[in-house]
Design a protein around this motif. Structure first.
Motif, PDB file in Angstrom:
ATOM      1  N   MET A  14      -2.803  -1.443   3.400  1.00  0.00           N
ATOM      2  CA  MET A  14      -3.847  -1.101   2.226  1.00  0.00           C
ATOM      3  C   MET A  14      -3.654   0.005   1.234  1.00  0.00           C
ATOM      4  SD  MET A  14      -7.906  -0.880   2.650  1.00  0.00           S
ATOM      5  CE  MET A  14      -8.983  -1.743   1.749  1.00  0.00           C
ATOM      6  N   GLU A  15      -3.209  -0.406   0.145  1.00  0.00           N
ATOM      7  CA  GLU A  15      -2.803   0.530  -0.947  1.00  0.00           C
ATOM      8  C   GLU A  15      -4.196   1.522  -1.062  1.00  0.00           C
ATOM      9  OE1 GLU A  15      -1.017  -0.538  -4.577  1.00  0.00           O
ATOM     10  OE2 GLU A  15       0.031  -2.304  -3.571  1.00  0.00           O
ATOM     11  N   ALA A  16      -5.329   0.950  -1.237  1.00  0.00           N
ATOM     12  CA  ALA A  16      -6.571   1.822  -1.743  1.00  0.00           C
ATOM     13  C   ALA A  16      -7.679   1.042  -1.308  1.00  0.00           C
ATOM     14  CB  ALA A  16      -6.473   2.184  -3.148  1.00  0.00           C
ATOM     15  N   ALA A  17      -8.628   2.006  -1.146  1.00  0.00           N
ATOM     16  CA  ALA A  17     -10.179   1.407  -0.427  1.00  0.00           C
ATOM     17  C   ALA A  17     -11.072   2.043  -1.576  1.00  0.00           C
ATOM     18  CB  ALA A  17     -10.619   1.780   0.744  1.00  0.00           C
ATOM     19  N   VAL A  18     -12.072   1.105  -1.858  1.00  0.00           N
ATOM     20  CA  VAL A  18     -13.249   1.497  -2.597  1.00  0.00           C
ATOM     21  C   VAL A  18     -14.651   1.475  -1.876  1.00  0.00           C
ATOM     22  CG1 VAL A  18     -14.590   0.612  -4.865  1.00  0.00           C
ATOM     23  CG2 VAL A  18     -12.089   0.509  -4.592  1.00  0.00           C
ATOM     24  N   ILE A  19     -15.398   2.644  -2.029  1.00  0.00           N
ATOM     25  CA  ILE A  19     -16.645   2.398  -1.232  1.00  0.00           C
ATOM     26  C   ILE A  19     -17.378   1.035  -1.473  1.00  0.00           C
ATOM     27  CG2 ILE A  19     -18.913   3.250  -1.424  1.00  0.00           C
ATOM     28  CD1 ILE A  19     -17.790   6.057  -2.581  1.00  0.00           C
ATOM     29  N   GLY A  20     -17.758   0.550  -0.331  1.00  0.00           N
ATOM     30  CA  GLY A  20     -18.522  -0.896  -0.210  1.00  0.00           C
ATOM     31  C   GLY A  20     -17.375  -1.951  -0.018  1.00  0.00           C
ATOM     32  N   THR A  52      -4.594  -4.241  14.342  1.00  0.00           N
ATOM     33  CA  THR A  52      -4.470  -4.201  15.812  1.00  0.00           C
ATOM     34  C   THR A  52      -3.742  -3.026  16.147  1.00  0.00           C
ATOM     35  OG1 THR A  52      -4.497  -6.724  15.470  1.00  0.00           O
ATOM     36  CG2 THR A  52      -3.663  -5.786  17.616  1.00  0.00           C
ATOM     37  N   GLU A  53      -2.860  -2.697  15.671  1.00  0.00           N
ATOM     38  CA  GLU A  53      -1.880  -1.486  16.223  1.00  0.00           C
ATOM     39  C   GLU A  53      -2.718  -0.065  16.285  1.00  0.00           C
ATOM     40  OE1 GLU A  53      -0.148  -2.258  12.069  1.00  0.00           O
ATOM     41  OE2 GLU A  53      -0.977  -3.358  13.723  1.00  0.00           O
ATOM     42  N   TRP A  54      -3.688  -0.120  15.501  1.00  0.00           N
ATOM     43  CA  TRP A  54      -4.538   0.956  15.335  1.00  0.00           C
ATOM     44  C   TRP A  54      -5.781   1.010  16.390  1.00  0.00           C
ATOM     45  CZ3 TRP A  54      -2.243   5.472  13.458  1.00  0.00           C
ATOM     46  CH2 TRP A  54      -1.412   5.129  12.826  1.00  0.00           C
ATOM     47  N   PHE A 101      -5.850   5.026   4.811  1.00  0.00           N
ATOM     48  CA  PHE A 101      -5.678   3.473   4.266  1.00  0.00           C
ATOM     49  C   PHE A 101      -4.778   2.514   5.025  1.00  0.00           C
ATOM     50  CE2 PHE A 101      -6.357   5.328  -0.216  1.00  0.00           C
ATOM     51  CZ  PHE A 101      -7.739   5.336  -0.143  1.00  0.00           C
ATOM     52  N   GLU A 102      -3.797   3.213   5.634  1.00  0.00           N
ATOM     53  CA  GLU A 102      -2.728   2.320   6.213  1.00  0.00           C
ATOM     54  C   GLU A 102      -3.105   1.794   7.462  1.00  0.00           C
ATOM     55  OE1 GLU A 102       0.117   5.080   9.125  1.00  0.00           O
ATOM     56  OE2 GLU A 102       0.165   5.817   6.884  1.00  0.00           O
ATOM     57  N   MET A 103      -4.199   2.246   7.979  1.00  0.00           N
ATOM     58  CA  MET A 103      -4.738   1.772   9.295  1.00  0.00           C
ATOM     59  C   MET A 103      -5.763   0.480   8.958  1.00  0.00           C
ATOM     60  SD  MET A 103      -6.233   5.338  11.106  1.00  0.00           S
ATOM     61  CE  MET A 103      -6.813   4.765  12.291  1.00  0.00           C
ATOM     62  N   LEU A 104      -6.109   0.194   7.811  1.00  0.00           N
ATOM     63  CA  LEU A 104      -6.961  -0.968   7.579  1.00  0.00           C
ATOM     64  C   LEU A 104      -6.636  -2.122   6.789  1.00  0.00           C
ATOM     65  CD1 LEU A 104      -9.577   1.595   6.147  1.00  0.00           C
ATOM     66  CD2 LEU A 104      -9.650   0.569   8.489  1.00  0.00           C
ATOM     67  N   ASP A 105      -7.204  -3.095   7.206  1.00  0.00           N
ATOM     68  CA  ASP A 105      -6.830  -4.427   6.159  1.00  0.00           C
ATOM     69  C   ASP A 105      -8.013  -4.894   5.547  1.00  0.00           C
ATOM     70  OD1 ASP A 105      -4.201  -5.213   6.920  1.00  0.00           O
ATOM     71  OD2 ASP A 105      -4.995  -6.129   8.793  1.00  0.00           O
ATOM     72  N   LEU A 106      -8.062  -5.037   4.219  1.00  0.00           N
ATOM     73  CA  LEU A 106      -9.080  -5.526   3.251  1.00  0.00           C
ATOM     74  C   LEU A 106      -9.425  -7.096   3.934  1.00  0.00           C
ATOM     75  CD1 LEU A 106     -10.864  -4.766   0.863  1.00  0.00           C
ATOM     76  CD2 LEU A 106      -9.174  -5.789  -0.635  1.00  0.00           C
TER      77      LEU A 106
END
Length: 74
Positions: A1-7, A14-16, A58-63
């Motif tokens: 994930m490049e960036a996240a936004v509130i909400g 899985t690897e995290w 950010f790298e730990m998450l999938d949108l």
């Protein structure tokens, strides 16, 4: 994930996942820091009045779903 936004609705890759975390569990981004590329997330399906929050990068998450507050995001 490049960036996240509130909400944003996200899930932890899985690897995290820690031993106590459920695969596919959904979280909402509550705070985002673009300099450190870290966020605070809280579980969507919590019955607690004050939901627990945990830090993630950010790298730990999938949108899963974009925040409705930012409709014109790519």
């Amino acid at each position: 994930m490049e960036a996240a936004v509130i909400g944003d609705i996200v899930k932890i890759k899985t690897e995290w996942l820690g031993p106590h975390e459920t695969p596919g569990k959904l979280y909402r981004v509550m705070y985002a820091n673009y300099e450190t590329k870290r966020v605070y997330i809280e579980p969507l399906e919590s019955s607690m009045v004050l939901k627990p929050q945990e830090p993630a990068s950010f790298e730990m998450l999938d949108l899963v779903e974009h925040s409705p507050a930012v409709p014109h995001r790519k």
